[in-house]
Scaffold this active site. Structure first.
Site, PDB file in Angstrom:
ATOM      1  N   HIS A   7       0.974  -1.192   0.057  1.00  0.00           N
ATOM      2  CA  HIS A   7       0.164   0.066   0.210  1.00  0.00           C
ATOM      3  C   HIS A   7       0.798   1.206   0.025  1.00  0.00           C
ATOM      4  CE1 HIS A   7       0.581  -0.875   4.417  1.00  0.00           C
ATOM      5  NE2 HIS A   7       0.554   0.578   4.569  1.00  0.00           N
ATOM      6  N   HIS A  79       3.814   7.259   3.659  1.00  0.00           N
ATOM      7  CA  HIS A  79       4.856   6.147   3.636  1.00  0.00           C
ATOM      8  C   HIS A  79       4.438   5.109   2.493  1.00  0.00           C
ATOM      9  CE1 HIS A  79       2.025   4.225   6.648  1.00  0.00           C
ATOM     10  NE2 HIS A  79       2.319   3.006   5.996  1.00  0.00           N
ATOM     11  N   GLU A 130       7.675   1.177   5.088  1.00  0.00           N
ATOM     12  CA  GLU A 130       7.137   0.184   5.855  1.00  0.00           C
ATOM     13  C   GLU A 130       7.333  -1.305   5.265  1.00  0.00           C
ATOM     14  OE1 GLU A 130       2.902   0.369   6.354  1.00  0.00           O
ATOM     15  OE2 GLU A 130       3.053  -0.996   8.359  1.00  0.00           O
TER      16      GLU A 130
END
Ligand code: CO
Length: 134
Positions: A7, A79, A130
């Site tokens: 994502h 992010h 991440e």
């Protein structure tokens, strides 16, 4: 080592307004709001054919995205999340490569119930990264 883009996360000042924009103007499928008090955020997931967009709004005192929104009041890209097969192996390799892991280096359980780690943006061209064990 990294696999699929899981994502892209966008910090927003008003989650309900942002979700309405994605549902309306962009015609996207948007999840219900999910509270993540452990992570200091409220979140919705925008489902796209090839990935997801997470819209994040600060929740509670000391939310990790509050400082970001203070600097970017209308919101912004916060992010990117890449999938890895083995998060501990990924962490150890990154440490060997000199990358900084944010926090104590132990994976936390992320918004999808899977272990995640965050890598310092200064080591990755100004982008908070991440990693999620897929
Ligand atoms: Co994320």
């Amino acid at each position: 080592m990294i696999g699929r883009l899981n994502h892209v996360a966008i910090a927003v000042p008003d989650l309900d307004a942002a979700a309405a924009t994605y549902r309306g103007a962009l015609g996207a499928t948007v999840s219900d709001v999910q509270d993540e008090p452990d992570h200091g955020v409220r979140v919705v997931f925008v489902e796209l054919p090839n990935t997801k967009i997470e819209l994040l709004e600060p929740m509670g005192e000391g939310s990790p995205i509050q400082a970001f929104l203070d600097k970017n009041p209308s919101g912004g890209m916060h992010h990117v999340c890449y999938e890895v097969d083995d998060i501990l192996a990924a962490r150890d390799r990154l440490k060997q490569e000199g990358a900084r892991i944010i926090g104590n280096g132990e994976p936390k359980i992320g918004a999808h119930g899977k272990p995640v780690l965050f890598l310092h943006p200064k080591d990755f061209n100004g982008t908070l990264v991440e990693l999620e064990q897929a």
